[in-house]
Design a protein around this motif. Structure first.
Motif, short mmCIF file in Angstrom:
data_model
loop_
_atom_site.label_atom_id
_atom_site.label_comp_id
_atom_site.label_asym_id
_atom_site.label_seq_id
_atom_site.Cartn_x
_atom_site.Cartn_y
_atom_site.Cartn_z
N LYS A 23 0.84 -1.21 0.00
CA LYS A 23 0.00 0.00 0.00
C LYS A 23 0.87 1.25 0.00
CE LYS A 23 -3.86 -1.98 2.57
NZ LYS A 23 -4.54 -2.01 3.87
N HIS A 24 1.95 1.18 0.76
CA HIS A 24 2.84 2.33 0.85
C HIS A 24 3.45 2.64 -0.53
CE1 HIS A 24 5.53 5.18 2.60
NE2 HIS A 24 6.60 4.52 2.19
N VAL A 25 3.89 1.60 -1.23
CA VAL A 25 4.42 1.81 -2.59
C VAL A 25 3.34 2.45 -3.46
CG1 VAL A 25 5.27 0.67 -4.68
CG2 VAL A 25 6.14 -0.04 -2.45
N THR A 27 1.14 4.56 -2.64
CA THR A 27 1.07 6.02 -2.44
C THR A 27 2.30 6.70 -3.06
OG1 THR A 27 2.17 5.90 -0.30
CG2 THR A 27 -0.23 5.80 -0.27
N LEU A 28 3.43 6.01 -3.05
CA LEU A 28 4.64 6.63 -3.62
C LEU A 28 4.57 6.81 -5.13
CD1 LEU A 28 7.51 4.76 -1.71
CD2 LEU A 28 6.79 7.12 -1.42
N ILE A 29 3.75 5.99 -5.79
CA ILE A 29 3.75 6.05 -7.26
C ILE A 29 2.47 6.66 -7.80
CG2 ILE A 29 5.29 4.06 -7.42
CD1 ILE A 29 3.03 2.30 -8.08
N SER A 30 1.67 7.26 -6.91
CA SER A 30 0.34 7.66 -7.35
C SER A 30 0.30 9.01 -8.09
CB SER A 30 -0.60 7.73 -6.14
OG SER A 30 -0.10 8.68 -5.23
N ASP A 31 1.44 9.70 -8.21
CA ASP A 31 1.40 10.99 -8.92
C ASP A 31 1.26 10.76 -10.43
OD1 ASP A 31 4.29 11.35 -10.24
OD2 ASP A 31 4.45 10.27 -8.35
N SER A 32 1.20 11.85 -11.17
CA SER A 32 0.82 11.70 -12.58
C SER A 32 2.01 11.51 -13.54
CB SER A 32 0.04 12.95 -13.00
OG SER A 32 0.91 14.06 -12.86
N ARG A 33 3.23 11.43 -13.00
CA ARG A 33 4.36 11.26 -13.91
C ARG A 33 4.30 9.89 -14.60
NH1 ARG A 33 9.30 12.20 -10.00
NH2 ARG A 33 7.94 10.84 -8.80
N GLU A 34 4.84 9.83 -15.81
CA GLU A 34 4.84 8.56 -16.52
C GLU A 34 5.91 7.67 -15.92
OE1 GLU A 34 3.51 8.79 -20.78
OE2 GLU A 34 4.90 10.47 -20.66
N LYS A 35 5.56 6.42 -15.64
CA LYS A 35 6.55 5.55 -15.00
C LYS A 35 6.36 4.08 -15.31
CE LYS A 35 4.96 7.62 -11.01
NZ LYS A 35 3.56 7.97 -11.28
#
Ligand code: ASP
Ligand code: MG
Length: 444
Positions: A23-25, A27-35
């Motif tokens: 779950k923590h991961v 939140t770390l990747i939830s922004d809008s940058r392409e990844k």
């Protein structure tokens, strides 16, 4: 997906080690940058899969079954914590159950290295599915990019960059558009289209290869430590994270045992000049360590040590080093598939170090046919990295001065612009690391 703007983010086993961490991961990747997210197996799982394989090799089916049951109950528990919706919970449990049945299916046939590789792949397949479903449940949304569809090695087991690039770009164009793709680290297919892997710890490598072939913006390796430290925090009292490292410096440190990064992993990133950032998932706003092709002039950066080093001293039986002597020496090591690390020479003898002493007896007997040989074992090599270009003055002498109370067996300087390596006895390791830290980093 605009690959030049894409960030590759790799999360290791502890970062996906439980429902809470997954779950923590999220939140770390939830922004809008392409990844593109690269995941390891949950912590401990690959070791369990190795254990299961051992039991199969030994035809110890009960023990294999027991391990599979242990794995299964761990997964089922985390699944209960991870998902809110019952249908999704059931779907992921079915996925895991199928993988467990697959693991057990190997009890029926003979077990070889091929089956073992298929077994070892299961950990990454499960963690990736779990993460993907979690992101979909929380509405962050992600598309699975199966590593077995694009990650390829050649017939030597080395990454096949060309095929990987072609297949990866093809997959990205075929899959639904998304700003988050999730893939398995470590696993791949080999030149014979069999399931294979990039060796233990290989998910860093996956991230680096993807970043390189896509010419991505940045490769981020997320762990639980605040970047690379300037000395071994388990041994030395005071250490600090290093903010910037050159690729060569990072590779030396990784090889010398700074556990945070797999040594070969950064090569693809280095070749394509893609920066690699080491970040801490427990403290995501900390700056971490940035590894790139730029050097900070005039700075010594970090120290790392490697244990269990053996010195082989070879004395030419003739008076002077006749030409061809070195060749004979090195050929002997080559014949026994033993890599030589440090080398120092004098007019009549050469000392060199190896870290794999398993063929030492054979090597010694061959060397004795043309030279006298003596051995020092239980040595520790200590590598000091930084801007150690020979034209800078004062750095090598500062290193030697720091060690003025310690017997030093070998010194290697000038092999690269980035490091000095010294060799000391095991009992002086701690003292040497402390002395170097004090003199090089924390003096007045
Ligand atoms: N799961 C694999 C291992 O434990 C790969 C990795 O975590 O990097 O070696
Ligand atoms: Mg790892």
């Amino acid at each position: 997906m605009n690959t030049a703007k894409t960030i590759i983010m790799k999360f290791g086993g502890t970062s996906v080690g439980s429902a809470e961490r997954i779950k923590h991961v999220g939140t770390l990747i939830s922004d809008s940058r392409e990844k593109i997210i690269v995941l390891s197996a949950m912590a401990g799982v690959t070791n369990k899969l190795v254990e299961i394989s051992k039991h199969y090799y030994d035809s110890n089916l009960n023990a294999a079954k027991h391990c599979i049951d242990e794995l299964k109950s761990k997964y089922m528990q985390e699944i209960d914590f991870l998902y809110k919706g019952e249908p999704l919970r059931r779907a992921v449990k079915t996925f895991v159950q199928e993988k467990m049945d697959y693991l057990w299916s190997f009890h029926e046939d003979s077990f070889t290295i091929f089956e073992e590789k298929a077994v070892l792949a299961v950990g990454e397949l499960i963690s990736t599915e779990m993460m993907c479903q979690h992101l979909n449940e929380t509405g962050i949304g992600a598309v699975k990019l199966p590593a077995l569809d694009f990650m390829r090695t050649d017939k030597y087991g080395e990454p096949d960059m060309q095929r990987t690039e072609m297949l990866l770009k093809e997959q990205l164009s075929l899959l639904p558009q998304s700003h988050i793709y999730i893939t398995e680290g470590f696993i791949c297919k080999n030149a014979y289209d069999e399931i294979d892997n990039l060796q233990r710890g290989g998910s860093d490598y996956t991230a680096s290869i993807i970043g390189a072939v896509l010419e991505a913006k940045e490769i981020q390796i997320w762990t639980d430590i605040d970047g690379m430290h300037n000395n071994d925090p388990r041994i030395v009292e005071k250490t600090d994270p290093v903010r910037r490292l050159h690729f060569e410096e990072a590779a030396e440190l990784a090889y010398f045992g700074a556990k945070i990064l797999h040594p070969t992993c950064i090569l693809p990133a280095k070749h394509r000049n893609i920066p690699v950032r080491l970040l801490n998932s427990m403290d995501p706003s900390a700056p971490g360590t940035l590894i790139s092709n730029s050097i900070e002039e005039g700075k010594i950066k970090a120290i790392a040590a490697k244990d269990n080093i053996t010195v082989v001293k070879i004395n030419s039986s003739r008076m002077l080093l006749a030409h061809g002597f070195m060749r004979r020496v090195f050929e002997t090591f080559e014949r026994h598939q033993t890599a030589v690390d440090m080398v120092t020479t004098s007019e009549v003898s050469v000392s060199l170090t190896i870290d794999n002493a398993s063929h030492l007896q054979d090597i010694i007997s061959e060397l004795k046919q043309f030279a006298s040989v003596s051995i020092d074992s239980d040595m520790v090599s200590i590598c000091i990295v930084g801007d150690l270009n020979w034209k800078n003055i004062g750095f090598e002498s500062a290193i030697i001065r720091a060690l003025d109370e310690i017997p030093v067996r070998m010194i290697s300087y000038g092999g690269s612009n980035y490091n000095v390596t010294v060799l000391v006895q095991k009992e002086h390791k701690e003292m040497a690391l402390e002395a170097l830290s004090t003199h090089l980093f924390y003096h007045e």
